[in-house]
Design a protein around this motif. Structure first.
Motif, PDB file in Angstrom:
ATOM      1  N   UNK A 280       0.844  -1.192   0.000  1.00 60.07           N
ATOM      2  CA  UNK A 280       0.000   0.000   0.000  1.00 60.07           C
ATOM      3  C   UNK A 280       0.884   1.249   0.000  1.00 60.07           C
ATOM      4  N   UNK A 281       0.572   2.173  -0.900  1.00 58.96           N
ATOM      5  CA  UNK A 281       1.265   3.459  -0.917  1.00 58.96           C
ATOM      6  C   UNK A 281       0.747   4.302   0.242  1.00 58.96           C
ATOM      7  N   UNK A 282       1.576   4.502   1.262  1.00 56.25           N
ATOM      8  CA  UNK A 282       1.177   5.266   2.442  1.00 56.25           C
ATOM      9  C   UNK A 282       1.937   6.582   2.541  1.00 56.25           C
ATOM     10  N   UNK A 283       2.201   7.183   1.397  1.00 58.61           N
ATOM     11  CA  UNK A 283       2.952   8.436   1.387  1.00 58.61           C
ATOM     12  C   UNK A 283       2.187   9.579   2.034  1.00 58.61           C
ATOM     13  N   UNK A 284       0.931   9.366   2.348  1.00 59.50           N
ATOM     14  CA  UNK A 284       0.123  10.403   2.989  1.00 59.50           C
ATOM     15  C   UNK A 284       0.387  10.505   4.493  1.00 59.50           C
ATOM     16  N   UNK A 285       1.187   9.563   5.050  1.00 59.10           N
ATOM     17  CA  UNK A 285       1.571   9.653   6.460  1.00 59.10           C
ATOM     18  C   UNK A 285       3.091   9.520   6.571  1.00 59.10           C
ATOM     19  N   UNK A 286       3.623   9.873   7.718  1.00 59.08           N
ATOM     20  CA  UNK A 286       5.068   9.856   7.918  1.00 59.08           C
ATOM     21  C   UNK A 286       5.605   8.429   7.995  1.00 59.08           C
ATOM     22  N   UNK A 287       6.910   8.301   7.787  1.00 56.64           N
ATOM     23  CA  UNK A 287       7.565   6.993   7.906  1.00 56.64           C
ATOM     24  C   UNK A 287       7.412   6.443   9.313  1.00 56.64           C
ATOM     25  N   UNK A 288       7.453   7.318  10.301  1.00 54.43           N
ATOM     26  CA  UNK A 288       7.298   6.896  11.699  1.00 54.43           C
ATOM     27  C   UNK A 288       5.926   6.268  11.918  1.00 54.43           C
ATOM     28  N   UNK A 289       4.875   6.892  11.364  1.00 49.27           N
ATOM     29  CA  UNK A 289       3.532   6.337  11.535  1.00 49.27           C
ATOM     30  C   UNK A 289       3.343   5.064  10.706  1.00 49.27           C
ATOM     31  N   UNK A 290       3.983   4.983   9.554  1.00 49.66           N
ATOM     32  CA  UNK A 290       3.929   3.760   8.751  1.00 49.66           C
ATOM     33  C   UNK A 290       4.551   2.593   9.499  1.00 49.66           C
ATOM     34  N   UNK A 291       5.599   2.873  10.259  1.00 52.77           N
ATOM     35  CA  UNK A 291       6.321   1.811  10.962  1.00 52.77           C
ATOM     36  C   UNK A 291       5.826   1.632  12.393  1.00 52.77           C
ATOM     37  N   UNK A 292       6.376   2.406  13.326  1.00 54.78           N
ATOM     38  CA  UNK A 292       6.042   2.239  14.741  1.00 54.78           C
ATOM     39  C   UNK A 292       4.554   2.476  15.002  1.00 54.78           C
TER      40      UNK A 292
END
Length: 207
Positions: free
Chosen positions: A108-120
């Motif tokens: 899923x392209x989650x570029x609408x949220x930060x890398x931190x929110x995508x991960x942790x």
């Protein structure tokens, strides 16, 4: 009598038509609501006003409002509706592995949220890897939602954009189509950054 007729025709009738039109629009088509909380930050902000289109024709990436009283058994007093993003629809699988979210085995392209929110943020209390099967076996979900490996018919799997604070499908399970109030639209008078973050997800959901 003629003056009374003209008064009714020129004033009462237009006002009555306006009231009926307003009631029809707010009841059957659109309404304006105020975002309460930061579970959709930074794309939707606390106290921001948005338009809700009353439709059930939803797709992945849509941001929706639903009656949380019917979905979250641990809803806090005073809360009523939740605003979340549709991640998966009926028949979809969902899996999170090492910082990446997959629907039907597609990233899923989650570029609408930060890398931190995508991960942790997405891992949160559930670890670096989870699936619908593992989430639905935690005992947190309603019995009817437990032990499912795909999204059931007429249901959605939803997440907040601010994953680290969002109370969403990871915690309470699937959202029934019949409890969805409508789809969020960001009015033109809000910043282009907010609008672009919403429309980008609509257009480029899968990487």
């Amino acid at each position: 009598m003629k003056k009374l007729f003209l008064f009714i025709w020129n004033w009462v009738v237009p006002i009555a038509i306006g009231i009926l039109a307003y009631l029809a629009i707010t009841t059957f088509w659109v309404n304006v609501v105020t975002i309460n909380g930061d579970s959709m930050d930074p794309n939707l902000l606390d106290q921001q006003k948005v338009v809700v289109q009353k439709t059930q024709n939803l797709k992945r990436g849509d941001v929706v409002v639903f009656d949380a009283r019917q979905e979250d058994p641990r809803i806090k007093a005073g809360n009523k509706d939740y605003v979340k993003r549709v991640i998966a629809v009926a028949g979809d699988t969902v899996e999170y592995k090492d910082g990446t979210l997959y629907v039907n085995n597609k990233k899923v392209d989650e570029s609408y949220i930060s890398t931190e929110e995508q991960n942790a943020g997405t891992a949160s209390s559930f670890g670096s890897s989870w699936s619908l099967k593992t989430l639905s076996s935690t005992g947190l979900w309603e019995k009817s939602d437990q032990n499912k490996s795909v999204v059931p018919k007429d249901s959605y799997f939803v997440l907040g954009d601010h994953r680290s604070v969002s109370n969403d499908s990871r915690y309470f399970g699937f959202v029934s189509k019949k409890h969805v109030i409508g789809k969020i639209h960001v009015p033109f008078w809000y910043s282009t950054t907010v609008k672009n973050n919403i429309s980008k997800q609509d257009q480029h959901y899968f990487a």
